[in-house]
Design a protein around this motif. Structure first.
Motif, PDB file in Angstrom:
ATOM      1  N   GLY A 141       5.928  10.833   0.204  1.00 40.41           N
ATOM      2  CA  GLY A 141       5.313  11.135   1.489  1.00 40.41           C
ATOM      3  C   GLY A 141       3.795  11.181   1.397  1.00 40.41           C
ATOM      4  O   GLY A 141       3.236  11.771   0.461  1.00 40.41           O
ATOM      5  N   VAL A 142       3.106  10.520   2.352  1.00 37.11           N
ATOM      6  CA  VAL A 142       1.639  10.587   2.386  1.00 37.11           C
ATOM      7  C   VAL A 142       1.130  11.223   3.674  1.00 37.11           C
ATOM      8  O   VAL A 142      -0.044  11.561   3.782  1.00 37.11           O
ATOM      9  CB  VAL A 142       0.979   9.204   2.203  1.00 37.11           C
ATOM     10  CG1 VAL A 142       1.238   8.663   0.809  1.00 37.11           C
ATOM     11  CG2 VAL A 142       1.473   8.213   3.250  1.00 37.11           C
ATOM     12  N   ALA A 143       2.001  11.353   4.662  1.00 37.14           N
ATOM     13  CA  ALA A 143       1.579  12.020   5.897  1.00 37.14           C
ATOM     14  C   ALA A 143       2.764  12.763   6.485  1.00 37.14           C
ATOM     15  O   ALA A 143       3.904  12.324   6.370  1.00 37.14           O
ATOM     16  CB  ALA A 143       1.062  11.006   6.922  1.00 37.14           C
ATOM     17  N   SER A 144       2.476  13.911   7.075  1.00 37.57           N
ATOM     18  CA  SER A 144       3.540  14.714   7.664  1.00 37.57           C
ATOM     19  C   SER A 144       2.948  15.511   8.801  1.00 37.57           C
ATOM     20  O   SER A 144       1.751  15.467   9.058  1.00 37.57           O
ATOM     21  CB  SER A 144       4.122  15.658   6.616  1.00 37.57           C
ATOM     22  OG  SER A 144       3.154  16.648   6.306  1.00 37.57           O
ATOM     23  N   THR A 145       3.827  16.246   9.486  1.00 44.52           N
ATOM     24  CA  THR A 145       3.322  17.120  10.528  1.00 44.52           C
ATOM     25  C   THR A 145       3.216  18.543   9.974  1.00 44.52           C
ATOM     26  O   THR A 145       3.752  19.473  10.546  1.00 44.52           O
ATOM     27  CB  THR A 145       4.254  17.094  11.749  1.00 44.52           C
ATOM     28  OG1 THR A 145       5.588  17.363  11.283  1.00 44.52           O
ATOM     29  CG2 THR A 145       4.243  15.754  12.453  1.00 44.52           C
ATOM     30  N   GLY A 146       2.560  18.665   8.814  1.00 43.84           N
ATOM     31  CA  GLY A 146       2.278  20.005   8.300  1.00 43.84           C
ATOM     32  C   GLY A 146       3.028  20.414   7.052  1.00 43.84           C
ATOM     33  O   GLY A 146       3.139  21.597   6.756  1.00 43.84           O
ATOM     34  N   LEU A 147       3.560  19.447   6.290  1.00 41.20           N
ATOM     35  CA  LEU A 147       4.255  19.795   5.059  1.00 41.20           C
ATOM     36  C   LEU A 147       3.298  19.706   3.875  1.00 41.20           C
ATOM     37  O   LEU A 147       2.388  18.875   3.861  1.00 41.20           O
ATOM     38  CB  LEU A 147       5.425  18.837   4.819  1.00 41.20           C
ATOM     39  CG  LEU A 147       6.674  19.065   5.672  1.00 41.20           C
ATOM     40  CD1 LEU A 147       7.617  17.882   5.555  1.00 41.20           C
ATOM     41  CD2 LEU A 147       7.383  20.350   5.244  1.00 41.20           C
ATOM     42  N   PRO A 148       3.491  20.554   2.867  1.00 41.46           N
ATOM     43  CA  PRO A 148       2.662  20.453   1.662  1.00 41.46           C
ATOM     44  C   PRO A 148       3.165  19.329   0.750  1.00 41.46           C
ATOM     45  O   PRO A 148       4.300  18.885   0.882  1.00 41.46           O
ATOM     46  CB  PRO A 148       2.863  21.812   0.998  1.00 41.46           C
ATOM     47  CG  PRO A 148       4.219  22.249   1.424  1.00 41.46           C
ATOM     48  CD  PRO A 148       4.455  21.656   2.788  1.00 41.46           C
ATOM     49  N   GLY A 149       2.306  18.869  -0.154  1.00 42.78           N
ATOM     50  CA  GLY A 149       2.752  17.942  -1.194  1.00 42.78           C
ATOM     51  C   GLY A 149       2.500  16.479  -0.898  1.00 42.78           C
ATOM     52  O   GLY A 149       2.976  15.617  -1.627  1.00 42.78           O
ATOM     53  N   ALA A 150       1.736  16.168   0.172  1.00 44.44           N
ATOM     54  CA  ALA A 150       1.438  14.768   0.461  1.00 44.44           C
ATOM     55  C   ALA A 150       0.496  14.206  -0.598  1.00 44.44           C
ATOM     56  O   ALA A 150      -0.435  14.883  -1.044  1.00 44.44           O
ATOM     57  CB  ALA A 150       0.818  14.638   1.843  1.00 44.44           C
ATOM     58  N   LYS A 151       0.743  12.963  -0.987  1.00 43.78           N
ATOM     59  CA  LYS A 151      -0.150  12.301  -1.944  1.00 43.78           C
ATOM     60  C   LYS A 151      -1.232  11.551  -1.180  1.00 43.78           C
ATOM     61  O   LYS A 151      -1.016  11.137  -0.037  1.00 43.78           O
ATOM     62  CB  LYS A 151       0.644  11.326  -2.796  1.00 43.78           C
ATOM     63  CG  LYS A 151       1.519  12.021  -3.822  1.00 43.78           C
ATOM     64  CD  LYS A 151       1.831  11.113  -4.994  1.00 43.78           C
ATOM     65  CE  LYS A 151       2.494  11.941  -6.084  1.00 43.78           C
ATOM     66  NZ  LYS A 151       3.432  11.190  -6.896  1.00 43.78           N
ATOM     67  N   PRO A 152      -2.403  11.351  -1.792  1.00 42.16           N
ATOM     68  CA  PRO A 152      -3.419  10.545  -1.119  1.00 42.16           C
ATOM     69  C   PRO A 152      -2.951   9.095  -0.981  1.00 42.16           C
ATOM     70  O   PRO A 152      -2.233   8.584  -1.843  1.00 42.16           O
ATOM     71  CB  PRO A 152      -4.629  10.627  -2.054  1.00 42.16           C
ATOM     72  CG  PRO A 152      -4.218  11.400  -3.246  1.00 42.16           C
ATOM     73  CD  PRO A 152      -2.822  11.873  -3.096  1.00 42.16           C
ATOM     74  N   VAL A 153      -3.363   8.459   0.117  1.00 41.98           N
ATOM     75  CA  VAL A 153      -2.960   7.081   0.370  1.00 41.98           C
ATOM     76  C   VAL A 153      -3.745   6.143  -0.546  1.00 41.98           C
ATOM     77  O   VAL A 153      -4.947   6.328  -0.744  1.00 41.98           O
ATOM     78  CB  VAL A 153      -3.228   6.715   1.842  1.00 41.98           C
ATOM     79  CG1 VAL A 153      -2.838   5.275   2.132  1.00 41.98           C
ATOM     80  CG2 VAL A 153      -2.467   7.658   2.759  1.00 41.98           C
ATOM     81  N   ILE A 154      -3.075   5.163  -1.125  1.00 46.01           N
ATOM     82  CA  ILE A 154      -3.780   4.174  -1.933  1.00 46.01           C
ATOM     83  C   ILE A 154      -3.881   2.854  -1.168  1.00 46.01           C
ATOM     84  O   ILE A 154      -3.149   2.618  -0.216  1.00 46.01           O
ATOM     85  CB  ILE A 154      -3.074   3.942  -3.300  1.00 46.01           C
ATOM     86  CG1 ILE A 154      -1.650   3.423  -3.082  1.00 46.01           C
ATOM     87  CG2 ILE A 154      -3.075   5.218  -4.129  1.00 46.01           C
ATOM     88  CD1 ILE A 154      -0.975   2.955  -4.362  1.00 46.01           C
ATOM     89  N   VAL A 155      -4.807   2.014  -1.599  1.00 44.25           N
ATOM     90  CA  VAL A 155      -5.002   0.716  -0.946  1.00 44.25           C
ATOM     91  C   VAL A 155      -4.072  -0.292  -1.597  1.00 44.25           C
ATOM     92  O   VAL A 155      -3.914  -0.318  -2.812  1.00 44.25           O
ATOM     93  CB  VAL A 155      -6.475   0.276  -1.091  1.00 44.25           C
ATOM     94  CG1 VAL A 155      -6.647  -1.167  -0.649  1.00 44.25           C
ATOM     95  CG2 VAL A 155      -7.370   1.197  -0.284  1.00 44.25           C
ATOM     96  N   LYS A 156      -3.422  -1.096  -0.777  1.00 44.08           N
ATOM     97  CA  LYS A 156      -2.536  -2.129  -1.327  1.00 44.08           C
ATOM     98  C   LYS A 156      -3.379  -3.185  -2.018  1.00 44.08           C
ATOM     99  O   LYS A 156      -4.383  -3.652  -1.482  1.00 44.08           O
ATOM    100  CB  LYS A 156      -1.713  -2.761  -0.209  1.00 44.08           C
ATOM    101  CG  LYS A 156      -0.844  -3.918  -0.696  1.00 44.08           C
ATOM    102  CD  LYS A 156       0.135  -4.377   0.363  1.00 44.08           C
ATOM    103  CE  LYS A 156       0.827  -5.666  -0.059  1.00 44.08           C
ATOM    104  NZ  LYS A 156       1.547  -5.582  -1.344  1.00 44.08           N
ATOM    105  N   THR A 157      -2.965  -3.549  -3.233  1.00 45.50           N
ATOM    106  CA  THR A 157      -3.807  -4.415  -4.045  1.00 45.50           C
ATOM    107  C   THR A 157      -3.453  -5.889  -3.937  1.00 45.50           C
ATOM    108  O   THR A 157      -4.287  -6.753  -4.133  1.00 45.50           O
ATOM    109  CB  THR A 157      -3.728  -3.988  -5.519  1.00 45.50           C
ATOM    110  OG1 THR A 157      -2.357  -3.767  -5.850  1.00 45.50           O
ATOM    111  CG2 THR A 157      -4.525  -2.722  -5.742  1.00 45.50           C
ATOM    112  N   GLY A 158      -2.239  -6.229  -3.675  1.00 47.69           N
ATOM    113  CA  GLY A 158      -1.847  -7.637  -3.611  1.00 47.69           C
ATOM    114  C   GLY A 158      -0.375  -7.748  -3.873  1.00 47.69           C
ATOM    115  O   GLY A 158       0.337  -6.753  -3.895  1.00 47.69           O
ATOM    116  N   TRP A 159       0.109  -8.971  -4.004  1.00 48.13           N
ATOM    117  CA  TRP A 159       1.561  -9.140  -4.150  1.00 48.13           C
ATOM    118  C   TRP A 159       1.903  -9.310  -5.620  1.00 48.13           C
ATOM    119  O   TRP A 159       2.914  -9.779  -5.994  1.00 48.13           O
ATOM    120  CB  TRP A 159       2.058 -10.312  -3.313  1.00 48.13           C
ATOM    121  CG  TRP A 159       1.864 -10.049  -1.845  1.00 48.13           C
ATOM    122  CD1 TRP A 159       0.786 -10.400  -1.090  1.00 48.13           C
ATOM    123  CD2 TRP A 159       2.748  -9.366  -0.958  1.00 48.13           C
ATOM    124  NE1 TRP A 159       0.942  -9.973   0.196  1.00 48.13           N
ATOM    125  CE2 TRP A 159       2.145  -9.339   0.309  1.00 48.13           C
ATOM    126  CE3 TRP A 159       3.999  -8.748  -1.128  1.00 48.13           C
ATOM    127  CZ2 TRP A 159       2.750  -8.733   1.411  1.00 48.13           C
ATOM    128  CZ3 TRP A 159       4.590  -8.166  -0.037  1.00 48.13           C
ATOM    129  CH2 TRP A 159       3.971  -8.153   1.213  1.00 48.13           C
TER     130      TRP A 159
END
Lengths: 311, 399
Positions: free
Chosen positions: B381-399
């Protein structure tokens, strides 16, 4: 009215009065079975009104049913519910008229294929409209209409179907349809406008399917294209009507009741093999009772009469 | 004749053995009913998210010796399963059948938004608690007000859509992506609803929607869609998609080399099979759902799911479904099998679940995961409506 007709009428009225008491048992499970049976009775009987005499197998029931359900879903916030049911009947009739004008000159298998495609076509049009214009929000039908009210509405609709069926069978239209069913060329030579006759009956069956969709919409609560336009419904209606027999007005009823109960028993006893067993049931019906239960009963009666006269 | 006799004997023997199993335990087992698709349009999804969790939960409860009742006794659980063939009419009938014919003590909520909403009136009429783990709707306030027995645990449509906009807006603010979004959606109920909900939110967040197309449900060839999206030269790709097209879009994007810094597909991105099929290519992919895979409870849950059912749990509604069963479990242990008391208890108490502590506010869990991302082989999980433990979003690098 002959004495025999009066007797039948009284019997029918008593039967409907008894059936109308079913919700008073306060047995939710029986009632939900009753709703199913009433729904399929209306659909299969109105289907047979058209398909019985003309021998045109229509798989368009789901299309009209879905249109009816969507009329209610779209209008539930703005119009009173009874008006919506009437409107759904009208929408079903108009759709049937349009389709009938375009296709009832086709015969046999072409007509079957077209009607099968129709449910999918209407579904795609509804989806297209939602996607491009309205958005799909608000396709909830949240009302205070209970299952017993739905049951009574369907019962009233069933009475209407039987009444119309009875009237049609005794009219010039019904006579013309029987001739068309036996030989369309002969009918044309007699000066019968066969396209108009077929269209009239197709419109009636479309209107009823539309109204059933409208009545069932509050029970579904959440209207999705895949639920409203399920082709399973069209096939079930055909199978039930054929099981009962389509050359008598009460024939489909004889198919609907055992089939719904059989279906229920299969669903309850063999929850993981339902579809398989239903497929087998279909095959057995088609192979063993091609003329329907009514056909069986009638040939048995004839055989008995022959035995009596020989003796 | 002989065969018929043999059949009768076999049938009665089977019946007798069922009856003896039923009474072999000291205390009567608690009977649960479950109705969900085993065939039809939603059967595949239910086979991943719904049924295995019922199997796992029953297994675990009975392995422990059953539910620990207030009076100290142990009661095992029994389950009766029905297939609704993805048909709401059948769902309603099966719930009636479970309650009035099989006389089960509790009924597991059905699968999907449509089937849960259709069954809500009958659950309410019969007075059975319905902890819906797989229903997403913006009608939660209206439905909970109407039906005191329904509980929601997966959030609302708008929360799901706006969370995606929030994630992308944050990436834009941090200078990781530009403001060009290519957005596509499957032209079916949920896809249309999400596209509708998200469009104004994206615009408000300062994005320019440079490509906006829909495709019919069941489209086989999505290459024109992906080619069009690529030609619009987007910074982010958002697809409000269903399972089949989530897979097909990803496959096409890989073939076409749709290189965006943020790549989002909706339903099924959280399926283990998605990561399994595309391997390292999915690193950085965003999708609907997500869980906190780092907690001890969640790790144990994933391991048990694999061990007992033989397949991995998904990274979204699987654990929520299991948690919804834990809610029933803990309520029954606290107040017994009086369904009215259980409904009351569910609406007021806090539950310890695999999803962390759960408390229903107005019959709904308001803290839910909304966006997840594939990072190092798991969908976290990277986003929630108020839960702890979200990781920071990373940028997609390629295929």
């Amino acid at each position: 009215m002959t004495a025999r007709e009066t007797r039948t009428l009284i019997l029918v009225v008593v039967a409907f009065a008894l059936l109308a008491c079913l919700p008073l048992l306060r047995h939710g499970y029986l009632l939900s079975l009753g709703v199913d049976i009433a729904m399929y009775t209306v659909l299969a009987t109105s289907w047979a009104l058209f398909s019985g005499p003309t021998h045109y197998i229509s798989l368009a029931t789901a299309a009209f049913y879905g249109i009816g359900a969507y009329v209610v879903a779209a209008g539930i916030g703005t119009l009173p519910y009874p008006a919506l049911v009437a409107l759904a009947g009208l929408a079903g009739a108009v759709a049937a008229a349009l389709v009938g004008l375009a296709t009832l000159r086709l015969s046999g298998v072409y007509f079957v294929i077209f009607t099968l495609g129709l449910a999918e076509l209407v579904r795609q049009i509804v989806t297209w409209v939602q996607n491009n214009f309205t958005g799909s929000r608000g396709m909830y039908v949240l009302t205070s209409i209970t299952e017993r009210m739905i049951y009574w509405e369907l019962l009233a609709l069933a009475a209407a179907v039987f009444f119309i069926g009875w009237r049609v069978a005794r009219s010039r239209l019904g006579f013309a349809l029987r001739i068309i069913g036996n030989d369309e060329t002969v009918a044309a030579h007699l000066g019968i406008n066969s396209a108009a006759c077929k269209l009239a009956l197709f419109v009636i069956s479309g209107a009823f399917a539309g109204m059933v969709g409208a009545i069932m919409a509050p029970r579904l609560s959440y209207i999705e294209p895949s639920i409203a336009f399920t082709s399973e419904l069209s096939f079930q209606v055909v199978i039930m009507a054929l099981l009962g027999g389509v050359h008598r007005l009460w024939g489909p009823l004889v198919g609907v009741i055992p089939f719904t109960i059989l279906w229920e028993v299969i669903a309850a006893r063999f929850p993981t093999q339902t579809v398989l067993l239903l497929g087998i049931a279909f095959l057995l019906i088609v192979y063993l009772i091609p003329n329907g239960v009514v056909g069986r009963i009638e040939s048995a009666l004839r055989a008995a009469q022959r035995r009596v006269s020989h003796a | 004749m002989k065969r018929r006799t043999a059949l009768k004997v076999a049938a009665s023997a089977a019946l007798t053995s069922v009856l003896t199993i039923g009474s072999a335990y000291g205390a009567e087992p608690i009977r649960f009913g479950a109705v969900a698709p085993k065939t039809g349009a939603l059967a595949a999804g239910a086979a991943i998210t719904h049924w295995p969790n019922i199997q796992l939960w029953v297994h675990q409860v009975n392995e422990r010796g059953g539910l620990r009742m207030k009076d100290g006794s142990r009661r095992k659980v029994e389950i009766i399963e029905y297939d609704d063939r993805t048909n709401p009419g059948e769902t309603i009938k099966a719930v009636e059948r479970l309650a009035t014919q099989d006389k089960v003590d509790f009924i597991v909520a059905p699968y999907s938004t449509g089937l849960n909403v259709a069954a809500a009136p009958v659950f309410a009429k019969l007075g059975y608690p319905q902890v819906a783990a797989t229903a997403i709707t913006d009608k939660i306030p209206e439905l909970t007000q109407r039906y005191p027995s329904i509980f929601f645990a997966l959030g609302s449509t708008t929360a799901l859509a706006s969370s995606v906009a929030d994630v992308l807006a944050k990436m834009k603010a941090e200078g990781k992506i530009g403001n060009r979004i290519a957005m596509v959606n499957v032209a079916d109920a949920f896809g249309i609803e999400l596209a509708e909900a998200s469009r104004p939110i994206f615009v408000k967040a300062g994005f320019e929607i440079v490509f906006n197309r829909s495709y019919p449900l069941g489209t086989q060839d999505l290459s024109p869609i992906v080619k069009g999206a690529k030609a619009s030269n987007p910074d982010a790709f958002v697809a409000w998609s269903y399972p089949p097209d989530t897979f097909a879009l990803t496959e096409q994007s890989k073939i076409e080399g749709l290189n965006v810094k943020a790549y989002y597909t909706a339903v099924a991105t959280a399926f283990p099979a998605y990561g399994g099929k595309f391997g390292k290519s999915v690193e950085g992919h965003l999708g609907a759902g997500g869980v906190n895979t780092d907690t001890a409870e969640m790790k144990a849950y994933f391991a048990a799911h694999q061990k007992v059912t033989g397949k991995p749990a998904d990274y979204w509604a699987s654990a929520v479904t299991y948690a919804s069963l834990q809610v029933l479990e803990q309520s029954i242990e606290a107040v017994g099998t009086d369904r009215k008391a259980v409904i009351e208890h569910i609406s007021k108490s806090t539950f310890q679940t695999v999803m962390g502590p759960w408390k229903f506010v107005n019959q709904s869990i308001d803290k839910v995961w909304t966006v997840g991302q594939w990072q190092g082989g798991v969908f976290h999980g990277v986003a929630s409506t108020g839960l702890p433990g979200a990781k920071p979003v990373i940028v997609k690098t390629g295929w």
